[in-house]
Enzyme design. Structure first.
Site, PDB file in Angstrom:
ATOM      1  N   ALA A  44       0.821  -1.209   0.000  1.00  0.00           N
ATOM      2  CA  ALA A  44       0.000   0.000   0.000  1.00  0.00           C
ATOM      3  C   ALA A  44       0.855   1.259   0.000  1.00  0.00           C
ATOM      4  O   ALA A  44       1.968   1.279   0.529  1.00  0.00           O
ATOM      5  CB  ALA A  44      -0.921  -0.002   1.222  1.00  0.00           C
ATOM      6  N   GLY A  64       0.860  -5.636   0.736  1.00  0.00           N
ATOM      7  CA  GLY A  64      -0.097  -5.792  -0.349  1.00  0.00           C
ATOM      8  C   GLY A  64       0.522  -6.267  -1.640  1.00  0.00           C
ATOM      9  O   GLY A  64      -0.148  -6.889  -2.472  1.00  0.00           O
ATOM     10  N   GLU A 110       0.565  -9.877  -1.292  1.00  0.00           N
ATOM     11  CA  GLU A 110      -0.818 -10.353  -1.367  1.00  0.00           C
ATOM     12  C   GLU A 110      -1.309 -10.428  -2.809  1.00  0.00           C
ATOM     13  O   GLU A 110      -2.076 -11.338  -3.166  1.00  0.00           O
ATOM     14  CB  GLU A 110      -1.720  -9.458  -0.528  1.00  0.00           C
ATOM     15  CG  GLU A 110      -1.516  -9.668   0.967  1.00  0.00           C
ATOM     16  CD  GLU A 110      -2.295  -8.696   1.813  1.00  0.00           C
ATOM     17  OE1 GLU A 110      -3.069  -9.153   2.668  1.00  0.00           O
ATOM     18  OE2 GLU A 110      -2.142  -7.462   1.626  1.00  0.00           O
ATOM     19  N   GLU A 152       2.663  -6.056   7.880  1.00  0.00           N
ATOM     20  CA  GLU A 152       1.647  -5.073   8.281  1.00  0.00           C
ATOM     21  C   GLU A 152       1.580  -4.815   9.781  1.00  0.00           C
ATOM     22  O   GLU A 152       1.331  -3.678  10.210  1.00  0.00           O
ATOM     23  CB  GLU A 152       0.266  -5.513   7.767  1.00  0.00           C
ATOM     24  CG  GLU A 152       0.042  -5.274   6.289  1.00  0.00           C
ATOM     25  CD  GLU A 152       0.502  -6.419   5.410  1.00  0.00           C
ATOM     26  OE1 GLU A 152       0.135  -6.453   4.226  1.00  0.00           O
ATOM     27  OE2 GLU A 152       1.254  -7.299   5.915  1.00  0.00           O
TER      28      GLU A 152
END
Length: 270
Positions: free
Chosen positions: A76, A121, A124, A144
């Site tokens: 992110a 992310g 991910e 995270e």
């Protein structure tokens, strides 16, 4: 390879097709100035690109790549996140989720080509793919909790499906980064290749997969995804349903005919 078509989705995502690989699409993360950090605009573009790819029956395999030479995706955009109010972050959440679920729900086989950093992310997005090809520069992880949140792009659900609950817990709780050799050993990536060859090898693998029946590939992916985690009896019912969806297809008829006539099949894709 010669590009035969290119479609840009917003500023940061592009889909390419290549000569000789008509049925393989390359979905390129293209925000190199910030190592593909996923902003709201970029997340929206990933979702839009996935929607278009999912509707394209000519695409048999999608390969997710990066235009940055030292990173797949660092996750992110935390600079953007730092500027958002709580209310803005809540409004942004569906857009962010749609990017990750867009990749996860692509109906055809998907391959991530990972080099350099694939963190948070970014990892991910790779986990949302069916297969991950990484080169020896790859560094992956879900850090995270070190910034006060949790993996929110599917990581807490996808990682244990790859490596088991205890190993996933250790990786998430420690927030540690895992280098390429250990990542392959732990099953965080599926194939380890020489530095700089992840994209080339992933596209080649995509080409081999795309030579098979598009109807069969989509049905096989559906059975694999829906059956995972079910008890055996229920899983076999999922498989039977997927089998029935292809058993009377044009692809099945062509595949059997081609086998008996000792030729390559010309898949009708239906």
């Amino acid at each position: 390879m010669t590009i035969t078509s290119e479609q840009r989705f917003g500023e940061f995502v592009v889909v390419r097709r290549y000569e000789g690989q008509d049925h393989v699409a390359e979905l390129v993360l293209d925000r190199p100035k910030v190592m593909n950090a996923v902003s709201t605009d970029m997340a929206r573009s990933i979702g839009a690109a996935c929607e278009a790819l999912g509707a394209d029956r000519g695409v048999r395999v999608t390969v997710l790549t990066s235009s940055h030479d030292r990173a797949f995706c660092v996750g992110a955009d935390l600079k953007e996140r730092n500027s958002l109010t709580d209310a803005e972050l809540m409004r942004q959440r569906p857009t962010a989720r749609a990017a990750y679920t867009g990749v996860l729900e692509l109906p055809m086989p998907t391959i991530a080509a990972v080099h350099g950093f694939a963190l948070g992310g970014g990892f991910e997005l790779a986990l949302a793919c069916d297969l991950i090809v990484a080169d020896r520069t790859a560094v992956v992880g879900l850090p995270e909790v070190s910034v006060g949140v949790i993996p929110g792009g599917g990581g807490t659900q996808l990682l244990p499906r790859r490596v088991g609950a205890a190993r996933a817990a250790e990786l998430v709780f420690t927030a540690r980064r895992v280098e390429a050799a250990e990542a392959r050993e732990l099953g965080l990536v599926d194939e380890l290749v020489e530095a700089g060859r992840d994209r080339e090898e992933a596209l080649a693998l995509g080409g081999r997969i795309a030579a098979n029946s598009p109807v069969g590939l989509r049905a096989a992916k559906r059975a694999l995804r829906l059956g995972h985690g079910l008890d055996l009896r229920t899983g076999l019912e999922v498989e039977d349903s997927a089998w029935r969806s292809v058993a009377f297809s044009g692809d099945r008829a062509e595949g059997v005919a081609a086998f008996n006539e000792k030729r390559r099949p010309n898949w009708p894709g239906e």
